[in-house]
Design an enzyme around this catalytic site. Structure first.
Site, PDB file in Angstrom:
ATOM      1  N   LYS A 204       2.394 -34.173   8.378  1.00 16.49           N
ATOM      2  CA  LYS A 204       2.355 -34.996   7.158  1.00 16.49           C
ATOM      3  C   LYS A 204       1.715 -34.205   6.002  1.00 16.49           C
ATOM      4  O   LYS A 204       1.443 -33.029   6.143  1.00 16.49           O
ATOM      5  CB  LYS A 204       1.615 -36.301   7.446  1.00 16.49           C
ATOM      6  CG  LYS A 204       2.214 -37.106   8.633  1.00 16.49           C
ATOM      7  CD  LYS A 204       3.515 -37.797   8.288  1.00 16.49           C
ATOM      8  CE  LYS A 204       4.368 -38.253   9.457  1.00 16.49           C
ATOM      9  NZ  LYS A 204       3.833 -39.313  10.291  1.00 16.49           N
TER      10      LYS A 204
HETATM   11  C1  LIG Z   1       3.957 -40.315  11.465  1.00 18.46           C
HETATM   12  C2  LIG Z   1       4.277 -41.760  11.247  1.00 18.46           C
HETATM   13  C3  LIG Z   1       3.509 -42.798  11.797  1.00 18.46           C
HETATM   14  C4  LIG Z   1       2.441 -42.593  12.832  1.00 18.46           C
HETATM   15  O1  LIG Z   1       1.514 -41.663  12.503  1.00 18.46           O
HETATM   16  P1  LIG Z   1       0.462 -41.106  13.575  1.00 18.46           P
HETATM   17  O2  LIG Z   1      -0.676 -40.638  12.737  1.00 18.46           O
HETATM   18  O3  LIG Z   1       1.160 -39.983  14.279  1.00 18.46           O
HETATM   19  O4  LIG Z   1       0.097 -42.201  14.505  1.00 18.46           O
HETATM   20  C5  LIG Z   1       3.815 -44.104  11.433  1.00 18.46           C
HETATM   21  N1  LIG Z   1       4.837 -44.374  10.607  1.00 18.46           N
HETATM   22  C6  LIG Z   1       5.633 -43.413  10.100  1.00 18.46           C
HETATM   23  C7  LIG Z   1       6.751 -43.790   9.190  1.00 18.46           C
HETATM   24  C8  LIG Z   1       5.392 -42.074  10.423  1.00 18.46           C
HETATM   25  O5  LIG Z   1       6.186 -41.116   9.932  1.00 18.46           O
END
Ligand SMILES: *Cc1c(COP(=O)(O)O)cnc(C)c1O
Length: 406
Positions: A204
């Site tokens: 991210k």
């Molecule tokens: C990455 C993601 C999550 C979950 O994130 P984590 O930190 O890995 O638990 C939730 N929603 C979306 C749309 C994502 O891309």
């Protein structure tokens, strides 16, 4: 061009034995860590508090200030943040939450954690953002709220969705795992929804290894989330020490979903670099858009002009009627060239778990299903060099030369 014998190895697809564009594979995303980040983490390792210390609230306060939120609560990951957010918003057994079909499974899994039922809504075929028209159709007496996913990094259609939410007395949860740093009609993501969740997974916009955050304009929601991440207890160990008391009360069934001081130190350090990284992503996206503007095979998603895009992903839709090969073959061809494309996402309800447990299946959200057959996420991350971006474009053009009908 299809007569491979007349071509040099550079001109043959790597999949057919030609020379790949790159020798080392380019991932679709990756983190940026520098010496300042490392130093910040080491400083915490040498301090008194590895967790529940002062760096946690420092990170939360700086994060809230940067996204224009009233307050922020950190959690161990964004899935925990979703679990806590839906809980704080009041999702219980029998409640329905509207969720876009085109998202990562966690957006709807966390509804199930709370005993609620996710009701899948379709997306707009040009943006893959939640379609307000379908939201309207799927509201029932049991609907409690709407989860909006800022797919790829573009904020959803909040003006329309807000009007629907207001009419029916629903809350809005914004899954901003893709859109940290974006804005909608001038308002920063994290500042306007009833609850916004962010992810600090390495792929991210910024990372804490694993990590998540909830922001909200409602003080009581923030309090509930903070308790939920700490066993449902009203204070933490350090607060009790400062107050000179051992007494604490558990008011609710909570979890241990805390983010450590080590991670928050990394987050604080990363946060400073975030604006520059978003700009870099936007520049790469602009280069892709320019290079693909006459492409017969690869069409970028459209962007609405009342919002800014944070480009967690750069998604192209393959024009399958102009293609001589399937998406699967095009995916393999690009990977063979050293460009690690990906697919985000299979519509959530098509996962075997959802098909089995919730008796869902094909046909529920036609636009999401059609999009799923033709989307590819191409590499985009701030540390990409000019040559990396050129490699991606060259690989797309090479594949198009072989696999386009026109
Ligand atoms: C990455 C993601 C999550 C979950 O994130 P984590 O930190 O890995 O638990 C939730 N929603 C979306 C749309 C994502 O891309």
């Amino acid at each position: 061009m299809k007569n491979a014998t007349a071509l040099s190895l550079e001109e043959v697809l790597a999949l057919d034995g030609g020379t790949p564009i790159r020798n080392s594979a380019l991932p679709y995303g990756r983190q940026s860590i520098d010496a300042n980040d490392i130093e910040a983490v080491v400083r915490v390792l040498q301090s008194d508090y590895l967790t529940c210390g002062p760096i946690v609230s420092l990170f939360e306060n700086n994060f809230a200030a940067q996204v224009g939120a009233k307050g922020a609560v950190s959690l161990s990951n964004a899935t925990a943040a979703l679990h806590a957010a839906y809980h704080a918003l009041g999702v219980r057994e029998g409640d329905e939450v509207l969720v876009p079909a085109m998202t990562f499974a966690a957006t709807s899994n966390a509804v199930l954690y709370n005993g609620g039922t996710p009701v899948f809504c379709d997306v707009d075929p040009n943006t893959l953002l939640l379609d307000p028209k379908d939201v309207k159709k799927k509201i029932t007496k049991k609907t409690k709220g709407i989860a909006v996913v800022d797919y790829a990094g573009q904020p959803g259609d909040y003006e329309s969705i807000r009007a629907i939410a207001k009419e029916h007395g629903l809350w809005i949860l914004e899954d901003a795992a893709h859109s940290l740093g974006a804005s909608y009609q001038g308002a920063k993501v994290g500042s306007f929804a009833d609850c916004t969740i962010f992810s600090f997974h390495p792929v991210k916009h910024m990372t804490t290894g694993e990590g998540g955050m909830v922001t909200s304009p409602h003080a009581e929601i923030l309090t509930k989330v903070a308790q939920f991440r700490n066993h449902g207890i009203t204070s933490n160990h350090r607060e009790r020490e400062i107050q000179g008391t051992w007494a604490y009360e558990m008011h609710d069934l909570g979890y241990n979903y805390r983010l450590t001081d080590l991670q928050c130190a990394l987050g604080l350090s990363q946060l400073k670099k975030l604006p520059g990284w978003i700009e870099k992503r936007q520049k790469i996206a602009a280069t892709y858009r320019e290079a693909l503007k006459d492409s017969k095979l690869f069409h970028p998603l459209s962007v609405q002009n009342d919002r800014t895009h944070a480009y967690h992903l750069f998604v192209v839709q393959i024009d399958l009627k102009n293609a001589t090969e399937s998406r699967a073959k095009i995916y393999q061809a690009l990977r063979a060239e050293g460009i690690n494309v990906n697919v985000h996402y299979i519509p959530v309800y098509l996962h075997p778990y959802y098909q089995k447990t919730l008796k869902m299946g094909k046909g529920l959200c036609p636009n999401a299903e059609t999009a799923y057959e033709k989307i590819l996420s191409i590499p985009i991350f701030p540390s990409m060099k000019k040559e990396d971006v050129e490699d991606v474009i060259e690989a797309l053009q090479k594949v198009e030369r072989f696999y386009s009908k026109i």
